[in-house]
Design a protein around this motif. Structure first.
Motif, mmCIF file in Angstrom:
data_model
loop_
_atom_site.group_PDB
_atom_site.id
_atom_site.type_symbol
_atom_site.label_atom_id
_atom_site.label_comp_id
_atom_site.label_asym_id
_atom_site.label_seq_id
_atom_site.Cartn_x
_atom_site.Cartn_y
_atom_site.Cartn_z
ATOM 1 N N ALA A 147 1.117 -1.307 0.389
ATOM 2 C CA ALA A 147 -0.067 -0.215 -0.203
ATOM 3 C C ALA A 147 0.864 1.161 -0.191
ATOM 4 C CB ALA A 147 -0.933 0.000 1.121
ATOM 5 N N ALA A 204 -5.633 -3.461 2.169
ATOM 6 C CA ALA A 204 -5.840 -4.192 0.830
ATOM 7 C C ALA A 204 -6.516 -4.802 0.610
ATOM 8 C CB ALA A 204 -4.247 -5.395 1.469
ATOM 9 N N ILE A 219 -5.198 -2.302 -3.667
ATOM 10 C CA ILE A 219 -4.471 -2.008 -1.637
ATOM 11 C C ILE A 219 -4.479 -0.185 -2.290
ATOM 12 C CG2 ILE A 219 -2.410 -3.346 -1.720
ATOM 13 C CD1 ILE A 219 -1.187 -0.247 -3.424
ATOM 14 N N ALA A 273 -7.945 0.164 -1.444
ATOM 15 C CA ALA A 273 -8.103 -1.255 -1.675
ATOM 16 C C ALA A 273 -9.226 -1.573 -2.272
ATOM 17 C CB ALA A 273 -7.338 -1.604 -0.597
#
Length: 131
Positions: free
Chosen positions: A18, A28, A42, A55
């Protein structure tokens, strides 16, 4: 068929990718389509904040770009014990989730909670309202 715990492990593995230099909050998401394909996403932050991509929308958009529209699982992991989708993501999920889609919020592969979109976003506006 892939097990839910395998999807959770995959989400936990990619969480470190991320891009979260402002909040330092990594999220995520892994989605599995009804055709069995798996897509990842992400969170990607932006210094202007509003262009930040969550995400969940990242993973779903990637799947949609590949022609997928039906989802079995939407698995979400984050830096809190249980990271739930934000309001914008819940509305985005509403567009593509059906009553069989399971939204999984996972602390780890042994500790997770499963929801439907109706449980996370009751009485929501959807494409049915436009008919």
């Amino acid at each position: 068929m892939i097990e839910i715990k395998e999807l959770i492990k995959k989400a936990l593995e990619i969480k470190s990718r991320a891009y979260a230099p402002y909040s330092n909050f990594h999220v995520a998401c892994v989605v599995m389509t009804k055709s069995g394909k798996i897509f990842e996403g992400i969170n990607i932050e932006n210094s202007a904040y509003s262009p930040t991509l969550c995400a969940e929308r990242n993973a779903l958009s990637t799947a949609i770009t590949h022609g997928e529209r039906e989802f079995v699982y939407i698995v979400i992991t984050g830096d809190s014990d249980y990271t739930y989708p934000c309001g914008v993501c819940r509305q985005f999920i509403r567009e593509f989730a059906d009553c069989d889609t399971r939204i999984v919020v996972a602390k780890d592969s042994e500790n997770y909670k499963t929801y439907t979109i109706d449980e996370l976003l009751p009485e929501s506006f959807s494409k049915k309202d436009l008919k």
